[in-house]
Design a protein around this motif. Structure first.
Motif, short mmCIF file in Angstrom:
data_model
loop_
_atom_site.label_atom_id
_atom_site.label_comp_id
_atom_site.label_asym_id
_atom_site.label_seq_id
_atom_site.Cartn_x
_atom_site.Cartn_y
_atom_site.Cartn_z
N TRP A 57 9.54 11.23 -6.17
CA TRP A 57 9.97 11.11 -4.67
C TRP A 57 9.49 12.19 -3.74
O TRP A 57 9.36 11.91 -2.82
CB TRP A 57 11.71 11.33 -4.93
N LYS A 61 7.46 11.30 -0.50
CA LYS A 61 7.78 11.99 0.96
C LYS A 61 6.33 12.38 1.38
O LYS A 61 6.06 12.51 2.50
CB LYS A 61 8.72 13.16 0.76
N GLU A 65 4.72 11.50 5.04
CA GLU A 65 4.26 12.25 5.98
C GLU A 65 2.85 12.33 6.41
O GLU A 65 2.36 12.50 7.56
CB GLU A 65 4.80 13.70 5.49
N ASN A 109 18.69 11.14 -2.89
CA ASN A 109 17.69 10.86 -1.93
C ASN A 109 17.49 9.54 -1.43
O ASN A 109 17.20 9.13 -0.28
CB ASN A 109 16.34 11.49 -2.49
N ASP A 113 18.21 7.70 2.13
CA ASP A 113 17.23 6.82 2.69
C ASP A 113 17.75 5.54 3.10
O ASP A 113 17.78 4.95 3.99
CB ASP A 113 16.00 6.73 1.74
#
Length: 366
Positions: A57, A61, A65, A109, A113
Motif C-alpha cells: 500500500w 501511494k 504521487e 486504507n 479509497d
C-alpha cells in the motif's frame, strides 16, 4: 532504487505465503482430529502477509504521487490486494489471533479509497461492507483478553498473561487510525495505552531498549534485551499513533527518546543486528527494514527532526539495498519461536520484504 522487482515478488508472496498445500492440510487434519492436538489452522491474514500488504500500500501511494508510469506498479498491487482481502472476506473473515489486526491497516486504507468517487477497488468492495469488516476487527481487539493494566495478552488461549512487544506494532496503528477515522476516541486510547504500558513494564532501564515481553501478572520480563524485531514492532506501533494531536501529545517525547536509544546501536555498515547490542553478530534486514520504515514515518510526520535521523535512514536504506537480489531481501532472521527462541538462520522472508518496501525509495527520489 527501482522497486518493481520487489513489488512483483511481494504481490506473489501476498497470495502464496501461509496457504496450506495438500500436505500441510493433511498434517493439520491429523493433528486436530486424530491426535486431538490444539493446532492453529490456516490463517489467510497472518502477520507476515499483513506486513506485505502494508508495504504494497505504501508503494502504491508512492507510485501515484510520482505520477509517471504509475500504472506499471499500481495495477498489480490493486489486483493482489483485492484478491487477498477478497479471499479473506469470502471465507467469512475468520479472526484467529491478535496478529490479524495488522491486516486491518491496509483494509482501512482501501475503505478510505473506496469512499472516494473514483476508486480502483470499487468493483471489488463496497464502503459499507468494508466498514462492517473494520468494525468487526475493532470489536475483536476491544474484547480481546487483557491483563490488569489493560494490555492485550498475546496468546490468551495458552492460559498465560504474557504481553509481547509484537502486539504494539500489530494492533496499535490499526486501532489508532480506526478511532481517528470513525471518531471513536476509546480506540485511540486503547492503542496509546498499549505503548504506555510497554514503556512502563517492558523496557531495560540501562539501554532504553525493550525486552521481548513481560508477564502481566508478576511483571517478570522475558526474552532478550534489544531483539531487533521487538524494537521494530515497538517503533512501528509508536509511529502509527503519531498521525494526530492526541497520540503526539501522549507519546512524542517517549518516541523521540526511544529512537535516540535505538540509533546508538546502528552499525557502521548501516544495518541493525538481530539483537541490537550484538554489533559483531549477524545483521538482520527485518530489524533494519522495520526501524528504517519507522524513521521514514517519523521524519515525514515531523516527529523526528534533524540530520542525525536523516543520516541514519540513509545509511539503513543503503544497507537494505545491498541485501536485495532478484526481487527478494536477504539476510533476514528466521521466524521467532517464542521468548529467547530466535533461530540463527538467515534468508529471504516476507518480514524483511514488507518493511523494505516501506523503507526504500524509488530511484526517482520521490
Amino acid at each position: 532504487m527501482n522497486k518493481i522487482p520487489l513489488l512483483d515478488n511481494a504481490c506473489k508472496e501476498l497470495l502464496r505465503y501461509g496457504v496450506f498445500d495438500t500436505r500441510a492440510k493433511c498434517k493439520y487434519l491429523v493433528k486436530r482430529y486424530i491426535l486431538r492436538q490444539k493446532v492453529q489452522g490456516e490463517d489467510p491474514v497472518f502477520w507476515p502477509t499483513g506486513l506485505l500488504a502494508a508495504g504494497l500500500w505504501f508503494c502504491r501511494k508512492e507510485l501515484l504521487e510520482a505520477g509517471e508510469d504509475a500504472d506499471v506498479g499500481t495495477e498489480s498491487i490493486d489486483i493482489s490486494l483485492a484478491a487477498y482481502f477478497g479471499r479473506w472476506l469470502k471465507k467469512g473473515m475468520p479472526l484467529a489471533v491478535l496478529d490479524d489486526l495488522l491486516a486491518g491497516e491496509t483494509l482501512l486504507n482501501i475503505y478510505l479509497d473506496v469512499r472516494t468517487e473514483e476508486s480502483e477497488f470499487s468493483g471489488s468492495f463496497s464502503a459499507g461492507a468494508l466498514e462492517a469488516c473494520l468494525d468487526r476487527l475493532a470489536v475483536f481487539a476491544k474484547e480481546h483478553p487483557k491483563d490488569g493494566t489493560g494490555s492485550l495478552i498475546y496468546r490468551p488461549a495458552h492460559g498465560e498473561a504474557l504481553v509481547f512487544a509484537d502486539s504494539v506494532g500489530l494492533a496499535c496503528p490499526f486501532l489508532y487510525r480506526y478511532g481517528e477515522t470513525f471518531d471513536k476516541k476509546e480506540y485511540k486510547e486503547l492503542a496509546v495505552l498499549q505503548i504506555v504500558n510497554f514503556l512502563s513494564y517492558g523496557m531495560d532501564g540501562v539501554t532504553g531498549l525493550p525486552y521481548h515481553g513481560y508477564d502481566g501478572k508478576d511483571g517478570c520480563k522475558y526474552g532478550i534485551i534489544g531483539w531487533g524485531r521487538a524494537v521494530g514492532w515497538l517503533l512501528r506501533g509508536m509511529m502509527g499513533c503519531m498521525v494526530s494531536g492526541y497520540g503526539r501529545e501522549k507519546l512524542k517525547d517517549s518516541c523521540v527518546g526511544f529512537v535516540d536509544a535505538v540509533m546508538a546501536y546502528q552499525r557502521q555498515d548501516g544495518y541493525f543486528s538481530w539483537q541490537l547490542e550484538a554489533l559483531e553478530g549477524p545483521a538482520d534486514t527485518s530489524a533494519t527494514g522495520m526501524i528504517c520504515a519507522g524513521l521514514r514515518q517519523g521524519i515525514e510526520s515531523g516527529v523526528l527532526v534533524g540530520e542525525k535521523y536523516e543520516n541514519a535512514l540513509k545509511a539503513g536504506r543503503s544497507a537494505l539495498e545491498r541485501s536485495v537480489r532478484g526481487g527478494t531481501v536477504y539476510q533476514c532472521s528466521a521466524e521467532c519461536e517464542g521468548f529467547s527462541c530466535y533461530p540463527q538462520r538467515y534468508g529471504a522472508y516476507p518480514w524483511s520484504l514488507g518493511p523494505a518496501l516501506e523503507a526504500l525509495q524509488q530511484s526517482r527520489d520521490i
